[in-house]
Write a protein that holds these residues in place. Structure first.
Motif, short mmCIF file in Angstrom:
data_model
loop_
_atom_site.label_atom_id
_atom_site.label_comp_id
_atom_site.label_asym_id
_atom_site.label_seq_id
_atom_site.Cartn_x
_atom_site.Cartn_y
_atom_site.Cartn_z
N ASP A 31 33.03 36.50 3.35
CA ASP A 31 34.69 35.94 3.50
C ASP A 31 35.09 35.88 5.06
OD1 ASP A 31 36.22 36.01 1.70
OD2 ASP A 31 38.07 36.94 2.34
N PRO A 32 35.03 36.68 6.19
CA PRO A 32 34.51 36.53 7.16
C PRO A 32 34.10 35.30 8.44
CG PRO A 32 34.37 38.56 7.04
CD PRO A 32 34.29 37.69 5.90
N LEU A 33 32.97 35.01 7.37
CA LEU A 33 32.11 34.02 7.38
C LEU A 33 33.10 32.63 7.12
CD1 LEU A 33 28.77 35.75 7.03
CD2 LEU A 33 29.75 35.60 9.35
N SER A 34 33.33 31.94 6.08
CA SER A 34 33.75 31.31 5.62
C SER A 34 35.29 31.24 6.36
CB SER A 34 34.42 31.28 3.91
OG SER A 34 34.73 32.49 4.01
N LYS A 35 35.93 31.93 6.67
CA LYS A 35 37.00 31.73 7.50
C LYS A 35 36.45 31.76 9.40
CE LYS A 35 39.99 34.47 4.11
NZ LYS A 35 39.47 35.51 3.85
N GLY A 36 35.72 31.31 9.78
CA GLY A 36 35.63 30.87 10.92
C GLY A 36 35.04 31.49 12.02
N ILE A 37 34.80 32.96 11.80
CA ILE A 37 35.01 34.65 12.59
C ILE A 37 33.92 33.90 14.06
CG2 ILE A 37 33.44 35.49 11.42
CD1 ILE A 37 34.54 38.38 12.47
N VAL A 38 32.22 33.26 13.10
CA VAL A 38 32.46 33.37 14.35
C VAL A 38 32.54 32.20 15.50
CG1 VAL A 38 28.75 32.10 14.41
CG2 VAL A 38 29.37 33.68 12.59
N ASP A 39 32.91 31.37 14.64
CA ASP A 39 33.59 30.12 16.09
C ASP A 39 34.55 30.51 16.97
OD1 ASP A 39 33.20 26.84 13.34
OD2 ASP A 39 32.86 29.20 13.07
N ILE A 40 35.03 32.08 16.12
CA ILE A 40 36.17 31.70 17.11
C ILE A 40 35.38 33.30 18.18
CG2 ILE A 40 38.75 33.56 17.26
CD1 ILE A 40 39.40 32.41 14.29
N PHE A 41 34.39 33.78 17.54
CA PHE A 41 34.11 34.63 18.72
C PHE A 41 33.29 33.55 19.74
CE2 PHE A 41 34.09 39.28 17.30
CZ PHE A 41 35.07 39.57 16.99
N GLU A 42 32.13 32.92 19.17
CA GLU A 42 31.53 31.76 20.07
C GLU A 42 32.10 31.62 21.07
OE1 GLU A 42 29.06 30.06 17.37
OE2 GLU A 42 27.12 31.82 17.72
N LYS A 43 33.42 30.86 20.56
CA LYS A 43 34.52 30.44 21.85
C LYS A 43 34.58 30.55 23.25
CE LYS A 43 38.41 27.18 21.48
NZ LYS A 43 39.45 27.65 20.76
N GLU A 44 34.65 32.02 23.04
CA GLU A 44 35.40 33.51 23.82
C GLU A 44 34.43 32.84 24.00
OE1 GLU A 44 38.27 34.64 24.32
OE2 GLU A 44 39.73 32.96 23.51
N GLY A 45 33.12 33.02 24.08
CA GLY A 45 31.44 33.81 25.06
C GLY A 45 31.42 35.29 24.39
N ARG A 46 31.40 35.28 22.48
CA ARG A 46 30.91 37.33 22.88
C ARG A 46 29.67 36.87 21.63
NH1 ARG A 46 33.14 40.52 24.95
NH2 ARG A 46 34.56 39.59 26.50
N ARG A 47 29.06 37.44 21.63
CA ARG A 47 27.50 37.41 20.73
C ARG A 47 27.89 37.32 19.73
NH1 ARG A 47 23.98 40.38 23.66
NH2 ARG A 47 23.13 39.45 25.37
N ILE A 48 27.90 36.90 18.16
CA ILE A 48 27.94 37.57 17.03
C ILE A 48 26.58 36.94 16.36
CG2 ILE A 48 29.85 35.67 16.68
CD1 ILE A 48 31.00 36.85 15.17
N LEU A 49 26.36 37.43 15.77
CA LEU A 49 25.32 36.91 14.08
C LEU A 49 26.07 36.67 13.07
CD1 LEU A 49 22.10 37.53 14.09
CD2 LEU A 49 23.00 39.46 12.72
#
Ligand code: AMP
Ligand code: GLY
Length: 422
Positions: A72-90
């Motif tokens: 669910d969080p992946l399909s809602k774009g959690i990775v895009d938001i974290f990476e935009k802020e320079g945070r490491r996320i798998l």
């Protein structure tokens, strides 16, 4: 290092358990977690879809890596938001996660890249879909396009069943806008297997193969569930076969996504139907499987943190990932009534006795604390997992541990791993 795990099921408990073995991990947080995860991680109450609050938490606590369990969080774009802020996320980006979150995207992508999958047609109008089903005949498979918590797929033995499914999805809108479009698909036969890989978008590293048991009752009878047990490795996937799956499925997917501007990082899971030594894709998941993760990570030798960092930093090719030669079996203990409605709050007994058995680990899924008791709080409650020299030994040990545990209405399958023991 500090790690945050997003999710609170058996899969996330297995991830936390494996990470806790790493010398390099100082602290694990998990949201929301469960009663088992709480013994190795600090469980925090931030909603898994409140990305702003999660990001604040990660910044405030100086978290080095976030691992996302569910889709669910992946399909809602959690990775895009974290990476935009320079945070490491798998995990993959929202666009790449459509491989799981949109059946239409996934099927069209496979068609574009000549990846073997069942023939299909997409419909937005109920009448056209019904006409098509009548013309094709049964058995036939009806799938809601969007995420439906594993309930949007109907393998229909008769035309009437298929039309009932179309009605449920398109007219009664049982899955909301996930049912705006449907995929009507050829019904495949064969044996199912789960095949997961680690990938940084260039390098692909297969994990130990596994098989899940989707139906609630022994002998694969009754309604579908999230998975009632799993084992690894799956004998049907030989090393030669594994290479074939990588060459004909995983490599074209990863290269195809990259060519279309959606480099994929994280875990890619292919649900396969195997017949006459030929693998065909049923579905992709953009995350680890649950309960497959419990036996698969039980067999991993390499430090999971090293693997996660190699993926997020794009240097997976430099790592040598090793697996134990043992086999592992996970038996899921579920609440009475699951996969339908079930009660919560039932006291669970015998957890310590089960965990004391050498080679057995009880992964929690739907559990919570009630004062000093651990109680049920979900449909799938526990995943009792054991390793052994072969599948038979692992299975026997898992069931020995299951015998120590009890709660009112506890149900489980007695035949986990039967296919591997035929
Ligand atoms: P999916 O979410 O697409 O994997 O579907 C859930 C389950 O439905 C699979 O694990 C299969 O058991 C079954 N299924 C999906 N697609 C097909 C198909 N084309 N033919 C036969 N069974 C299918
Ligand atoms: N066990 C199937 C899944 O995780 O989707």
């Amino acid at each position: 290092m500090k790690v945050l795990i997003v999710g609170g099921g058996g899969r996330e408990h297995a991830i936390a358990w494996k990470l806790a073995q790493s010398q390099k991990v100082d602290k694990i947080y998990c949201t929301p977690g469960n009663a088992g995860i709480a013994s190795i991680a600090e469980c925090i109450e931030v909603a898994v879809d409140d990305f702003a609050a999660l990001l604040d938490f990660v910044k405030y606590e100086w978290i080095d890596l976030t691992i996302v369990g569910p889709e669910d969080p992946l399909s809602k774009g959690i990775v895009d938001i974290f990476e935009k802020e320079g945070r490491r996320i798998l995990g993959p980006t929202k666009a790449a996660a459509r491989l799981e979150s949109s059946k239409i995207f996934s099927k069209d992508f496979m068609r574009r890249h000549r990846i073997p999958t069942a023939d299909y047609k997409v419909f937005s109008s109920y009448l056209h879909a019904e006409d098509h089903v009548r013309m094709m005949g049964a058995p036939i498979v009806i799938k809601a396009d969007g995420l439906a918590a594993g309930k949007g797929v109907f393998v229909s033995p008769t035309v009437e069943d298929a039309i009932d499914a179309l009605r449920l999805i398109m007219k009664e809108r049982a899955f909301g806008e996930a049912g705006d479009h449907v995929v009507v698909e050829q019904c495949l036969e064969g044996e199912e297997a789960s095949f997961m890989v680690f990938t940084d978008g260039d390098t692909i590293v297969p994990m130990g193969s596994s098989q899940d048991h989707k139906r609630i009752f022994d002998g694969d009878k009754g309604p579908n569930t999230g998975g009632m047990g799993a084992y690894s490795p799956a004998p049907i996937i030989t090393p030669e076969f594994e290479k074939r799956i990588v060459d004909t499925i995983m490599r074209p997917v990863i290269d195809g996504l990259k060519a279309e501007g959606m480099k994929y990082k994280g875990i890619l899971y292919a649900g396969l139907m195997i017949k006459d030594n030929t693998p065909t894709v049923l579905e992709f998941n953009c995350r680890l499987g649950d309960p497959e993760t419990q036996p698969v990570l039980s067999r991993l030798s390499t430090d999971l943190l090293d693997i996660c960092l190699a993926i997020t930093d794009g240097r997976l090719g430099e790592l040598n990932i090793e697996w134990k030669p043992e086999s592992a079996v996970c038996v899921v203990l579920a609440s009475k009534g699951y996969p339908g409605s079930y009660e919560k709050g039932t006291i669970i007994k015998g957890l310590d006795e089960a965990n004391m058995i050498d080679g057995a680990t009880v992964f929690h899924a739907g559990t919570a604390f009630n004062n000093n008791d651990i109680v049920t709080s979900g449909g799938r409650v526990l995943g009792v997992t054991a390793t052994g020299a072969d599948i038979r030994a692992a299975r026997d040990l898992a069931y020995k541990a299951v015998e120590k545990i009890s709660f009112d209405g506890m149900q489980y399958r007695k035949d986990i791993a039967y296919r591997a023991l035929r």
